[in-house]
Design a protein around this motif. Structure first.
Motif, PDB file in Angstrom:
ATOM      1  N   ARG A 190      56.113  27.484  65.389  1.00  0.00           N
ATOM      2  CA  ARG A 190      54.976  28.345  65.715  1.00  0.00           C
ATOM      3  C   ARG A 190      53.780  27.960  64.844  1.00  0.00           C
ATOM      4  O   ARG A 190      53.942  27.580  63.685  1.00  0.00           O
ATOM      5  CB  ARG A 190      55.347  29.801  65.485  1.00  0.00           C
ATOM      6  CG  ARG A 190      56.479  30.268  66.412  1.00  0.00           C
ATOM      7  CD  ARG A 190      56.726  31.748  66.344  1.00  0.00           C
ATOM      8  NE  ARG A 190      55.551  32.600  66.476  1.00  0.00           N
ATOM      9  CZ  ARG A 190      54.948  32.896  67.632  1.00  0.00           C
ATOM     10  NH1 ARG A 190      55.389  32.388  68.749  1.00  0.00           N
ATOM     11  NH2 ARG A 190      53.903  33.691  67.654  1.00  0.00           N
ATOM     12  N   PRO A 191      52.572  28.074  65.373  1.00  0.00           N
ATOM     13  CA  PRO A 191      51.382  27.810  64.559  1.00  0.00           C
ATOM     14  C   PRO A 191      51.330  28.741  63.350  1.00  0.00           C
ATOM     15  O   PRO A 191      51.803  29.880  63.407  1.00  0.00           O
ATOM     16  CB  PRO A 191      50.229  28.099  65.526  1.00  0.00           C
ATOM     17  CG  PRO A 191      50.822  27.940  66.892  1.00  0.00           C
ATOM     18  CD  PRO A 191      52.248  28.390  66.768  1.00  0.00           C
ATOM     19  N   VAL A 192      50.776  28.242  62.268  1.00  0.00           N
ATOM     20  CA  VAL A 192      50.611  29.037  61.052  1.00  0.00           C
ATOM     21  C   VAL A 192      49.495  30.056  61.283  1.00  0.00           C
ATOM     22  O   VAL A 192      48.457  29.732  61.855  1.00  0.00           O
ATOM     23  CB  VAL A 192      50.254  28.132  59.849  1.00  0.00           C
ATOM     24  CG1 VAL A 192      49.951  28.947  58.604  1.00  0.00           C
ATOM     25  CG2 VAL A 192      51.368  27.134  59.577  1.00  0.00           C
ATOM     26  N   ASP A 193      49.716  31.260  60.824  1.00  0.00           N
ATOM     27  CA  ASP A 193      48.683  32.291  60.905  1.00  0.00           C
ATOM     28  C   ASP A 193      47.555  31.912  59.950  1.00  0.00           C
ATOM     29  O   ASP A 193      47.801  31.514  58.800  1.00  0.00           O
ATOM     30  CB  ASP A 193      49.276  33.648  60.522  1.00  0.00           C
ATOM     31  CG  ASP A 193      48.297  34.771  60.763  1.00  0.00           C
ATOM     32  OD1 ASP A 193      47.432  34.996  59.883  1.00  0.00           O
ATOM     33  OD2 ASP A 193      48.389  35.400  61.832  1.00  0.00           O
ATOM     34  N   GLU A 194      46.349  32.063  60.404  1.00  0.00           N
ATOM     35  CA  GLU A 194      45.175  31.690  59.604  1.00  0.00           C
ATOM     36  C   GLU A 194      45.151  32.380  58.244  1.00  0.00           C
ATOM     37  O   GLU A 194      44.736  31.783  57.243  1.00  0.00           O
ATOM     38  CB  GLU A 194      43.907  32.033  60.404  1.00  0.00           C
ATOM     39  CG  GLU A 194      42.652  31.534  59.788  1.00  0.00           C
ATOM     40  CD  GLU A 194      41.453  31.692  60.694  1.00  0.00           C
ATOM     41  OE1 GLU A 194      40.338  31.729  60.131  1.00  0.00           O
ATOM     42  OE2 GLU A 194      41.594  31.748  61.922  1.00  0.00           O
ATOM     43  N   ALA A 195      45.614  33.594  58.177  1.00  0.00           N
ATOM     44  CA  ALA A 195      45.627  34.351  56.913  1.00  0.00           C
ATOM     45  C   ALA A 195      46.533  33.712  55.866  1.00  0.00           C
ATOM     46  O   ALA A 195      46.378  33.972  54.668  1.00  0.00           O
ATOM     47  CB  ALA A 195      46.069  35.787  57.168  1.00  0.00           C
ATOM     48  N   ASP A 196      47.454  32.850  56.299  1.00  0.00           N
ATOM     49  CA  ASP A 196      48.396  32.208  55.377  1.00  0.00           C
ATOM     50  C   ASP A 196      47.934  30.837  54.888  1.00  0.00           C
ATOM     51  O   ASP A 196      48.659  30.179  54.143  1.00  0.00           O
ATOM     52  CB  ASP A 196      49.767  32.069  56.055  1.00  0.00           C
ATOM     53  CG  ASP A 196      50.385  33.427  56.376  1.00  0.00           C
ATOM     54  OD1 ASP A 196      50.120  34.389  55.625  1.00  0.00           O
ATOM     55  OD2 ASP A 196      51.112  33.507  57.382  1.00  0.00           O
ATOM     56  N   THR A 248      57.178  16.452  70.449  1.00  0.00           N
ATOM     57  CA  THR A 248      58.335  16.748  69.607  1.00  0.00           C
ATOM     58  C   THR A 248      58.332  18.199  69.135  1.00  0.00           C
ATOM     59  O   THR A 248      59.365  18.862  69.151  1.00  0.00           O
ATOM     60  CB  THR A 248      58.380  15.790  68.402  1.00  0.00           C
ATOM     61  OG1 THR A 248      58.393  14.446  68.885  1.00  0.00           O
ATOM     62  CG2 THR A 248      59.621  16.037  67.549  1.00  0.00           C
ATOM     63  N   LEU A 249      57.166  18.693  68.739  1.00  0.00           N
ATOM     64  CA  LEU A 249      57.084  20.065  68.235  1.00  0.00           C
ATOM     65  C   LEU A 249      56.915  21.090  69.361  1.00  0.00           C
ATOM     66  O   LEU A 249      57.018  22.288  69.122  1.00  0.00           O
ATOM     67  CB  LEU A 249      55.929  20.203  67.242  1.00  0.00           C
ATOM     68  CG  LEU A 249      56.028  19.330  65.987  1.00  0.00           C
ATOM     69  CD1 LEU A 249      54.841  19.602  65.073  1.00  0.00           C
ATOM     70  CD2 LEU A 249      57.350  19.531  65.271  1.00  0.00           C
ATOM     71  N   GLY A 250      56.649  20.620  70.570  1.00  0.00           N
ATOM     72  CA  GLY A 250      56.499  21.539  71.699  1.00  0.00           C
ATOM     73  C   GLY A 250      55.205  22.315  71.679  1.00  0.00           C
ATOM     74  O   GLY A 250      55.170  23.482  72.080  1.00  0.00           O
ATOM     75  N   VAL A 251      54.109  21.686  71.245  1.00  0.00           N
ATOM     76  CA  VAL A 251      52.809  22.366  71.226  1.00  0.00           C
ATOM     77  C   VAL A 251      52.410  22.653  72.677  1.00  0.00           C
ATOM     78  O   VAL A 251      52.325  21.744  73.501  1.00  0.00           O
ATOM     79  CB  VAL A 251      51.739  21.514  70.506  1.00  0.00           C
ATOM     80  CG1 VAL A 251      50.384  22.211  70.532  1.00  0.00           C
ATOM     81  CG2 VAL A 251      52.172  21.226  69.065  1.00  0.00           C
TER      82      VAL A 251
END
Length: 193
Positions: free
Chosen positions: A8-14, A169-172
Protein backbone atom coordinates in the motif's frame (compact mmCIF):
# COMPACT_ATOMS: atom_id res chain seq x y z
CA UNK A 1 0.29 -8.12 -12.62
CA UNK A 2 -1.44 -8.64 -9.28
CA UNK A 3 -5.11 -7.64 -9.17
CA UNK A 4 -4.49 -5.55 -6.06
CA UNK A 5 -1.54 -3.66 -4.65
CA UNK A 6 1.01 -5.84 -2.88
CA UNK A 7 2.29 -2.82 -0.98
CA UNK A 8 0.00 0.00 0.00
CA UNK A 9 1.20 3.57 -0.61
CA UNK A 10 2.71 5.30 2.40
CA UNK A 11 0.46 7.85 4.07
CA UNK A 12 1.80 11.35 3.54
CA UNK A 13 1.71 12.04 7.29
CA UNK A 14 4.31 9.28 7.77
CA UNK A 15 6.91 10.77 5.40
CA UNK A 16 10.01 12.72 6.39
CA UNK A 17 10.06 16.44 5.54
CA UNK A 18 12.92 15.99 3.07
CA UNK A 19 10.92 13.30 1.25
CA UNK A 20 7.86 15.55 1.13
CA UNK A 21 10.03 18.32 -0.31
CA UNK A 22 11.36 15.96 -3.00
CA UNK A 23 7.82 14.89 -3.86
CA UNK A 24 6.41 18.42 -4.11
CA UNK A 25 6.37 18.37 -7.96
CA UNK A 26 4.90 14.85 -8.04
CA UNK A 27 1.32 15.50 -7.08
CA UNK A 28 -1.89 15.06 -9.04
CA UNK A 29 -4.48 17.76 -9.75
CA UNK A 30 -6.01 17.14 -6.31
CA UNK A 31 -2.69 17.63 -4.52
CA UNK A 32 -2.13 13.94 -3.72
CA UNK A 33 1.29 12.36 -4.20
CA UNK A 34 1.17 10.08 -7.25
CA UNK A 35 0.59 6.47 -6.21
CA UNK A 36 3.86 5.19 -7.71
CA UNK A 37 5.91 7.61 -5.60
CA UNK A 38 3.85 7.08 -2.44
CA UNK A 39 4.43 3.34 -2.89
CA UNK A 40 8.18 3.72 -3.39
CA UNK A 41 8.26 5.96 -0.31
CA UNK A 42 8.59 2.80 1.77
CA UNK A 43 12.31 3.30 0.99
CA UNK A 44 12.58 7.07 1.33
CA UNK A 45 16.34 7.43 0.81
CA UNK A 46 16.26 5.42 -2.43
CA UNK A 47 13.16 7.27 -3.63
CA UNK A 48 14.78 10.68 -3.21
CA UNK A 49 17.85 9.53 -5.16
CA UNK A 50 15.72 7.92 -7.87
CA UNK A 51 13.71 11.12 -8.30
CA UNK A 52 16.87 13.03 -9.22
CA UNK A 53 17.48 10.70 -12.15
CA UNK A 54 13.78 10.53 -13.00
CA UNK A 55 13.61 14.32 -13.07
CA UNK A 56 16.28 14.35 -15.76
CA UNK A 57 14.54 11.72 -17.85
CA UNK A 58 11.09 13.28 -17.55
CA UNK A 59 11.91 16.97 -17.27
CA UNK A 60 15.36 17.72 -18.66
CA UNK A 61 15.65 15.11 -21.39
CA UNK A 62 17.09 16.33 -24.72
CA UNK A 63 14.53 14.36 -26.75
CA UNK A 64 11.40 16.12 -28.00
CA UNK A 65 8.54 15.71 -25.51
CA UNK A 66 6.14 14.02 -27.94
CA UNK A 67 8.79 11.54 -29.12
CA UNK A 68 9.83 10.72 -25.58
CA UNK A 69 6.22 10.07 -24.63
CA UNK A 70 5.77 7.70 -27.59
CA UNK A 71 8.77 5.73 -26.34
CA UNK A 72 7.39 5.56 -22.81
CA UNK A 73 3.98 4.48 -24.07
CA UNK A 74 5.61 1.73 -26.12
CA UNK A 75 7.44 0.47 -23.02
CA UNK A 76 4.28 0.61 -20.91
CA UNK A 77 2.28 -1.28 -23.54
CA UNK A 78 4.92 -3.96 -24.08
CA UNK A 79 5.34 -4.42 -20.33
CA UNK A 80 1.57 -4.26 -19.75
CA UNK A 81 2.23 -1.69 -17.02
CA UNK A 82 -1.24 -0.19 -16.66
CA UNK A 83 -0.36 2.57 -14.19
CA UNK A 84 2.56 3.77 -16.35
CA UNK A 85 0.36 3.59 -19.46
CA UNK A 86 -2.41 5.63 -17.85
CA UNK A 87 -0.12 8.36 -16.53
CA UNK A 88 1.69 8.76 -19.83
CA UNK A 89 -1.46 8.71 -21.96
CA UNK A 90 -2.46 11.77 -19.96
CA UNK A 91 0.94 13.42 -20.44
CA UNK A 92 0.97 12.57 -24.16
CA UNK A 93 -2.50 14.05 -24.65
CA UNK A 94 -1.41 17.22 -22.81
CA UNK A 95 1.56 17.40 -25.18
CA UNK A 96 -0.83 17.32 -28.15
CA UNK A 97 -0.65 13.68 -29.22
CA UNK A 98 -3.86 12.17 -30.57
CA UNK A 99 -5.12 8.82 -29.32
CA UNK A 100 -4.50 7.38 -32.80
CA UNK A 101 -0.80 8.25 -32.54
CA UNK A 102 -0.61 6.97 -28.96
CA UNK A 103 -2.12 3.64 -30.01
CA UNK A 104 0.14 3.41 -33.08
CA UNK A 105 3.21 3.65 -30.84
CA UNK A 106 1.78 1.13 -28.40
CA UNK A 107 0.81 -1.46 -30.98
CA UNK A 108 3.80 -1.15 -33.30
CA UNK A 109 1.80 0.20 -36.25
CA UNK A 110 4.24 3.02 -36.95
CA UNK A 111 3.82 3.50 -40.72
CA UNK A 112 1.96 6.78 -40.19
CA UNK A 113 4.63 8.19 -37.88
CA UNK A 114 7.58 10.23 -39.05
CA UNK A 115 10.96 8.60 -39.63
CA UNK A 116 12.42 10.20 -36.49
CA UNK A 117 9.80 8.58 -34.24
CA UNK A 118 10.06 5.27 -36.09
CA UNK A 119 13.80 5.20 -35.38
CA UNK A 120 13.22 5.98 -31.70
CA UNK A 121 10.52 3.32 -31.38
CA UNK A 122 12.70 0.80 -33.21
CA UNK A 123 15.50 1.57 -30.77
CA UNK A 124 13.07 1.21 -27.87
CA UNK A 125 12.04 -2.27 -29.04
CA UNK A 126 15.64 -3.29 -29.66
CA UNK A 127 16.71 -2.14 -26.20
CA UNK A 128 13.79 -3.98 -24.60
CA UNK A 129 14.49 -7.16 -26.57
CA UNK A 130 18.29 -7.23 -26.63
CA UNK A 131 19.51 -4.43 -24.34
CA UNK A 132 21.41 -3.07 -27.35
CA UNK A 133 21.01 -1.94 -30.96
CA UNK A 134 22.66 -3.41 -34.03
CA UNK A 135 25.00 -1.44 -36.30
CA UNK A 136 22.27 -0.56 -38.82
CA UNK A 137 20.01 0.90 -36.12
CA UNK A 138 22.99 2.67 -34.53
CA UNK A 139 23.67 4.40 -37.86
CA UNK A 140 20.02 5.45 -38.07
CA UNK A 141 20.19 6.87 -34.56
CA UNK A 142 23.37 8.80 -35.41
CA UNK A 143 21.69 10.19 -38.54
CA UNK A 144 18.88 11.72 -36.46
CA UNK A 145 20.34 12.41 -33.02
CA UNK A 146 23.27 14.01 -31.27
CA UNK A 147 25.27 11.76 -28.94
CA UNK A 148 23.66 13.46 -25.94
CA UNK A 149 20.22 12.53 -27.32
CA UNK A 150 21.25 8.92 -27.96
CA UNK A 151 22.28 8.69 -24.32
CA UNK A 152 18.88 10.08 -23.36
CA UNK A 153 17.25 7.34 -25.46
CA UNK A 154 19.12 4.78 -23.36
CA UNK A 155 18.24 6.53 -20.10
CA UNK A 156 14.56 6.84 -21.08
CA UNK A 157 14.21 3.15 -21.89
CA UNK A 158 16.11 2.11 -18.77
CA UNK A 159 14.14 4.43 -16.47
CA UNK A 160 10.73 3.40 -17.76
CA UNK A 161 11.52 -0.30 -17.92
CA UNK A 162 12.52 0.01 -14.26
CA UNK A 163 9.26 1.79 -13.46
CA UNK A 164 7.24 -0.82 -15.40
CA UNK A 165 8.97 -3.57 -13.42
CA UNK A 166 8.17 -1.83 -10.14
CA UNK A 167 4.53 -1.23 -11.14
CA UNK A 168 3.96 -4.80 -12.24
CA UNK A 169 5.75 -6.43 -9.30
CA UNK A 170 4.29 -4.26 -6.55
CA UNK A 171 0.84 -4.13 -8.17
CA UNK A 172 0.58 -0.33 -8.39
CA UNK A 173 -3.01 0.27 -9.50
CA UNK A 174 -4.44 2.91 -11.83
CA UNK A 175 -6.10 5.71 -9.89
CA UNK A 176 -9.76 5.85 -10.95
CA UNK A 177 -10.89 5.35 -14.54
CA UNK A 178 -8.18 4.64 -17.15
CA UNK A 179 -7.73 7.47 -19.64
CA UNK A 180 -7.43 5.00 -22.53
CA UNK A 181 -7.57 1.20 -22.37
CA UNK A 182 -4.17 -0.47 -22.41
CA UNK A 183 -3.82 -2.40 -25.68
CA UNK A 184 -3.37 -6.11 -25.14
CA UNK A 185 -0.21 -7.64 -26.59
CA UNK A 186 -0.49 -9.34 -29.95
CA UNK A 187 0.82 -12.89 -30.06
CA UNK A 188 3.58 -12.77 -32.69
CA UNK A 189 2.55 -16.22 -34.02
CA UNK A 190 -1.03 -15.04 -34.55
CA UNK A 191 0.16 -11.82 -36.20
CA UNK A 192 2.31 -13.77 -38.68
CA UNK A 193 -0.61 -16.09 -39.63
Amino acid sequence: MPEKARIRPVDEADLQEKTLASLAPYRDQDGRIYTIWATLAHHEDALRRFLVFGNHVLGKNTLPLKSRELMILRIAARAQAGYEWDQHVRIARSAGLADETILAAATGTWDGLGEFDQVLLGATDSLLDRQSVDDELWCRLEAHLRVEQIIDVLYTVGQYLTIATVINTLGVQVDGEAALPLPQPVDQKEAAA
